[in-house]
Design an enzyme around this catalytic site. Structure first.
Site, mmCIF file in Angstrom:
data_model
loop_
_atom_site.group_PDB
_atom_site.id
_atom_site.type_symbol
_atom_site.label_atom_id
_atom_site.label_comp_id
_atom_site.label_asym_id
_atom_site.label_seq_id
_atom_site.Cartn_x
_atom_site.Cartn_y
_atom_site.Cartn_z
ATOM 1 N N THR A 105 0.874 -1.152 0.000
ATOM 2 C CA THR A 105 0.000 0.000 0.000
ATOM 3 C C THR A 105 0.914 1.205 0.000
ATOM 4 O O THR A 105 2.082 1.083 0.364
ATOM 5 C CB THR A 105 -0.844 -0.033 1.296
ATOM 6 O OG1 THR A 105 -1.605 -1.239 1.321
ATOM 7 C CG2 THR A 105 -1.785 1.131 1.423
ATOM 8 N N VAL B 204 -12.442 -5.855 -0.389
ATOM 9 C CA VAL B 204 -11.971 -4.534 0.043
ATOM 10 C C VAL B 204 -11.160 -4.715 1.316
ATOM 11 O O VAL B 204 -11.603 -5.402 2.248
ATOM 12 C CB VAL B 204 -13.156 -3.573 0.304
ATOM 13 C CG1 VAL B 204 -12.660 -2.253 0.884
ATOM 14 C CG2 VAL B 204 -13.923 -3.331 -0.991
HETATM 15 N N1 GLY Z 1 -3.328 -3.131 3.023
HETATM 16 C C1 GLY Z 1 -3.885 -3.217 1.730
HETATM 17 C C2 GLY Z 1 -4.864 -4.300 1.573
HETATM 18 O O1 GLY Z 1 -4.829 -5.280 2.291
HETATM 19 O O2 GLY Z 1 -5.713 -4.195 0.722
#
Ligand code: GLY
Length: 286
Positions: free
Chosen positions: A151, A180
């Protein structure tokens, strides 16, 4: 006085970063932090600083966000992004968007709108209505063979003590369509509140969401210093055998960085610091 200084920190993902991506990610984080720092140094807003920094990371194919996103089990890109204004507690977020070139721009445009989170086609229609760019034909929105989970994110503080946070991701490679993660969820992948600080996470999204990890770090920031507050991620992630990394700024702009992943790409700049010497690169401190 320390409390009159602006500060900014960015991250480019907590994971096992392949050797060929380490230098590009370190350099990409440095460039994003410097771009946000220029906005803060000239008196610009913290929201513009975090948006611009995250847009640069989304534009850089070295990162799993925006144009560098991985693909899900159906071979599709689905991106999530969120942003928060620490002065008003306004939040804007989008999830499962496929065609936006910079998902954080759509999240930013939602900040003063009644909904907090728009998903999929609704988010893309909203972005179109605001003139936000979609990927052009021929412009790939996925990294062929894109790897891992990670991310990008940014936290910033201006000279008046206002803070903001933003997080953006291409998600996890090979997940179910429609999945999500934590990135668009305030209190999970990001949070910001003036007088306390701002935080942005990276890592295993389900574990971060299940433990409300950003909220835990914010709670820790109420009483602990920046470094100790960042370490609040370790126990919840160990409990779920998950990986995460965090960047944060406390109310005075002091930075905290922690991760239990093999690598975490991050950079920070604080007014009065040499920008280049603010780049940090840590391994195995969790
Ligand atoms: N931290 C990003 C995800 O797991 O979508």
């Amino acid at each position: 006085m320390a409390e009159d200084r602006w500060a900014i920190a960015v991250h480019g993902g907590a994971c096992d970063i392949p050797a060929d991506l380490q230098a590009p990610r370190r350099e990409g984080c440095a460039a994003a932090a410097k771009a946000g720092a220029m906005i803060l140094a000239s008196g610009g807003s913290v929201l513009d600083a975090v948006k611009v920094a995250v847009c640069l990371l989304e534009d850089d194919p070295a990162f799993n966000a925006g144009g560098g996103s991985v693909t899900n089990a159906d071979g599709e890109v689905e991106m999530d992004a969120g942003i928060m204004d620490g002065a008003t507690l306004d939040v804007g977020a989008v999830a499962c968007v496929r065609s936006l070139y910079n998902p954080v721009e759509a999240a930013h445009a939602m900040l003063r709108e009644p909904p907090v989170l728009l998903v999929g086609a609704g988010a893309e229609a909203f972005a179109r209505s605001r003139g936000i760019a979609e990927a052009r034909a021929g412009m790939p929105l996925a990294t062929p063979g894109g790897r891992g989970h990670d991310t990008v994110g940014c936290v910033a503080r201006d000279r008046k003590g206002h803070v903001a946070a933003a997080t953006s991701t291409g998600g996890l490679a090979g997940t179910l369509a429609g999945r999500v993660g934590d990135a668009p969820l305030p209190g999970s992948g990001f949070y910001a509140e003036d007088g306390i600080g701002a935080v942005s996470l990276s890592g295993d999204g389900e574990a971060i969401a299940r433990t409300l990890l950003a909220a835990r770090v914010m709670r820790a920031l109420e009483t602990a210093d920046a470094s100790a507050a960042a370490e609040a991620i370790f126990a919840p992630m160990a409990r779920l055998a998950a990986e995460a990394g965090v960047i944060l700024l406390d109310r005075e702009g002091r930075v905290g960085i922690a991760h239990n992943s093999p690598h975490f790409a991050a950079a920070f700049v604080r007014e009065g610091m040499e920008p280049v010497s603010g780049i940090v690169w840590k391994e195995n401190n969790g």
